[in-house]
Motif scaffolding. Sequence first.
Motif, PDB file in Angstrom:
ATOM      1  N   CYS A  87       0.838  -1.195   0.000  1.00 45.29           N
ATOM      2  CA  CYS A  87       0.000   0.000   0.000  1.00 45.29           C
ATOM      3  C   CYS A  87       0.873   1.245   0.000  1.00 45.29           C
ATOM      4  O   CYS A  87       1.859   1.328   0.718  1.00 45.29           O
ATOM      5  N   LYS A 114       1.354   5.462   0.393  1.00 49.55           N
ATOM      6  CA  LYS A 114       0.813   6.548   1.184  1.00 49.55           C
ATOM      7  C   LYS A 114       0.782   7.832   0.363  1.00 49.55           C
ATOM      8  O   LYS A 114       1.526   7.993  -0.596  1.00 49.55           O
ATOM      9  N   LYS A 115      -0.080   8.699   0.793  1.00 43.92           N
ATOM     10  CA  LYS A 115      -0.335   9.898  -0.006  1.00 43.92           C
ATOM     11  C   LYS A 115       0.909  10.770  -0.143  1.00 43.92           C
ATOM     12  O   LYS A 115       1.629  11.021   0.819  1.00 43.92           O
ATOM     13  N   SER A 140       4.041   8.359  -7.862  1.00 40.88           N
ATOM     14  CA  SER A 140       3.470   7.017  -7.763  1.00 40.88           C
ATOM     15  C   SER A 140       3.439   6.292  -9.102  1.00 40.88           C
ATOM     16  O   SER A 140       3.512   5.061  -9.152  1.00 40.88           O
ATOM     17  N   GLU A 180      -9.431   0.666  -6.196  1.00 41.74           N
ATOM     18  CA  GLU A 180      -8.573  -0.449  -5.807  1.00 41.74           C
ATOM     19  C   GLU A 180      -7.156  -0.313  -6.342  1.00 41.74           C
ATOM     20  O   GLU A 180      -6.324  -1.199  -6.144  1.00 41.74           O
ATOM     21  N   GLY A 181      -6.852   0.796  -7.051  1.00 43.40           N
ATOM     22  CA  GLY A 181      -5.489   1.081  -7.470  1.00 43.40           C
ATOM     23  C   GLY A 181      -5.113   0.589  -8.851  1.00 43.40           C
ATOM     24  O   GLY A 181      -3.930   0.515  -9.179  1.00 43.40           O
ATOM     25  N   GLU A 199      -8.000  -5.094  -4.463  1.00 39.89           N
ATOM     26  CA  GLU A 199      -7.477  -4.521  -3.228  1.00 39.89           C
ATOM     27  C   GLU A 199      -7.455  -5.575  -2.128  1.00 39.89           C
ATOM     28  O   GLU A 199      -8.449  -6.253  -1.880  1.00 39.89           O
ATOM     29  N   LYS A 250     -10.321  -6.428   1.045  1.00 41.96           N
ATOM     30  CA  LYS A 250     -11.496  -5.583   0.796  1.00 41.96           C
ATOM     31  C   LYS A 250     -12.660  -6.402   0.253  1.00 41.96           C
ATOM     32  O   LYS A 250     -13.773  -6.318   0.772  1.00 41.96           O
ATOM     33  N   ASN A 287      -3.475  -5.727  -4.502  1.00 44.91           N
ATOM     34  CA  ASN A 287      -2.929  -4.385  -4.339  1.00 44.91           C
ATOM     35  C   ASN A 287      -3.233  -3.824  -2.946  1.00 44.91           C
ATOM     36  O   ASN A 287      -4.165  -4.263  -2.273  1.00 44.91           O
ATOM     37  N   LYS A 288      -2.427  -2.857  -2.541  1.00 42.03           N
ATOM     38  CA  LYS A 288      -2.588  -2.131  -1.280  1.00 42.03           C
ATOM     39  C   LYS A 288      -2.516  -3.047  -0.060  1.00 42.03           C
ATOM     40  O   LYS A 288      -3.225  -2.838   0.927  1.00 42.03           O
ATOM     41  N   TRP A 344       1.938   7.465  -2.041  1.00 39.58           N
ATOM     42  CA  TRP A 344       0.710   7.186  -2.792  1.00 39.58           C
ATOM     43  C   TRP A 344       0.075   8.484  -3.253  1.00 39.58           C
ATOM     44  O   TRP A 344       0.067   9.476  -2.534  1.00 39.58           O
TER      45      TRP A 344
END
Length: 555
Positions: A267, A269-270, A295, A338-339, A467, A470, A496-497, A551
Amino acid sequence: MLVRNHDARRAPPHSSQFLWDTISRHRTILVALPALFLAMAAAYVLTRGSSYTAASRLVIDNRILQFNPQEAILPTSSISSPLLQSQVAILLSDKIARDAMKSLGLINDPEFLPKSSASETEQKREARVLDKLQNKIHASRIGESYLIDVRATSVDPVKAAKITNAVVKAYLDDQANSNADVANSVSPWLRSKVASLGTTARVVSEATPPLKRDQLPDGFILALGLASGLVFGFTLAFTLDWFDNRIKTREAVERVCDAECFGMLPCMKKAPWYSKLASRKRSLTNRHTVASDPSLLWAITNPRSHFVHVLRNTRAAILEHKDSNPVIIGITSPASGEGKSVVAANLARLMAIANQKVLLVDADPYSAGLTALLSPGASAGLAQALDGRNLPDILWTCDKTGLEFLPNPASENGSHPGFLLNATNEKFFTELTRDYDRIFIDLPPLDPVPDVREAQPIVHGILLVIEWNKTSAEQLAMILDSAGPVRSKLIGVLLNKAGDKMFRGRRSPPRQPHASAHMKSKFNPSSRGLGMDPPGDNIGKGTPPVPHIEWTAGE
């Protein structure tokens, strides 16, 4: 076939990995519960009082008169169970306890009389002490013998022995007095015989101060608390896993999707806000050069990360499809967020640096996340290309990899054009395959829209991004079953994540030998000689653990 997470992990080869994954996922529970139970045990040890119990034993006898045929009077012994139970009751009676209390002066003992009772009358204080003393005195018959066990408990071992002996003495004095009263009530010529009759008791063992307290040792209590916490923690962890059917493992993905899972992506991060401003400024300098969003460049800037190793694994699997040669590859996910867009951009760039001419297409009309990240200033894109506009005038280029990007900007009223990938536009994409080795299309999610199903005549293969932790196995199976031929075109799946705890202490993952038979039949290992290292080459060569990843927004 639909299975639960635990069913997907029950195979013997993965049992140890299942245990380790469970510990990794629930390490908070496995640390918190033992710590809590240990703290409770420590609090109990610190606050509990100490008590000691002293014991004494009595042997009971009962002498009665018996007349023989010669009219002689002889004393004999006669003991019954009711008689012994009666003596136990006498030992526990108020009279015996009161005599022991007075002989030891317990009426003023702080152990038996709290300070709050100082203002009470003497009679009430005596009743209170007597009641508490009786609760500390115990007597019982030992098996089927004539022995009675007498015990008394106190916070002081010496006092416990004194109370026990005082109770026994009070009982013996009471029995002696009773026998004397009986003897005095008969005629003088029988008095000598009657004096030796009745119930008599003899002390077998006198109470002495106990050396050990009644409570369990402190160390044992602490160890028991810690063990109880571990048992409850593991029980709760495995129970949560048993009833939690969300997708967390590669095995569960492969069982539901019948396709190989290429690995788990960490995952992100922002990213800080100023990184977007810098990338937007660069994109405005040359409007046909894609923005350098951190990213979306991770596959290039961090080639030894776990993230890149999983994408290399995916790239190798795509290149292995030598017979089917999936040039146009759609990338989708079960639901939004979900990326998939970040995965699509990084995978396309990774493919571009392997001597492949690659086109990345933003075909998600609902979010157009790639367009917002790579070409926020684009005014024309997929819709205009399908209308016949000159493609080179619309494309954006990545100067670091040579990747070309076809955006999907919003229309003048702010809305994105409807979904344009269907059988009527198949010819356009077929012509693109003459110019590109690979075309990656960022598709909308599978649920709740039918766009991916409509795009099946165009795409040659599908990559599914799920994801971690999830979507449940039931939901995923239902989504795939309602997506038409999507399942049959799956090249593979990416989790993912995934949380950081899934990567602690692990090195970059090798390709797993447990891919489904359906996918193995499509692989051709001889296609690996394509100017790139297989993803397992660095395994065991000091590959560093997963670094900190930033992220950005978008899917």
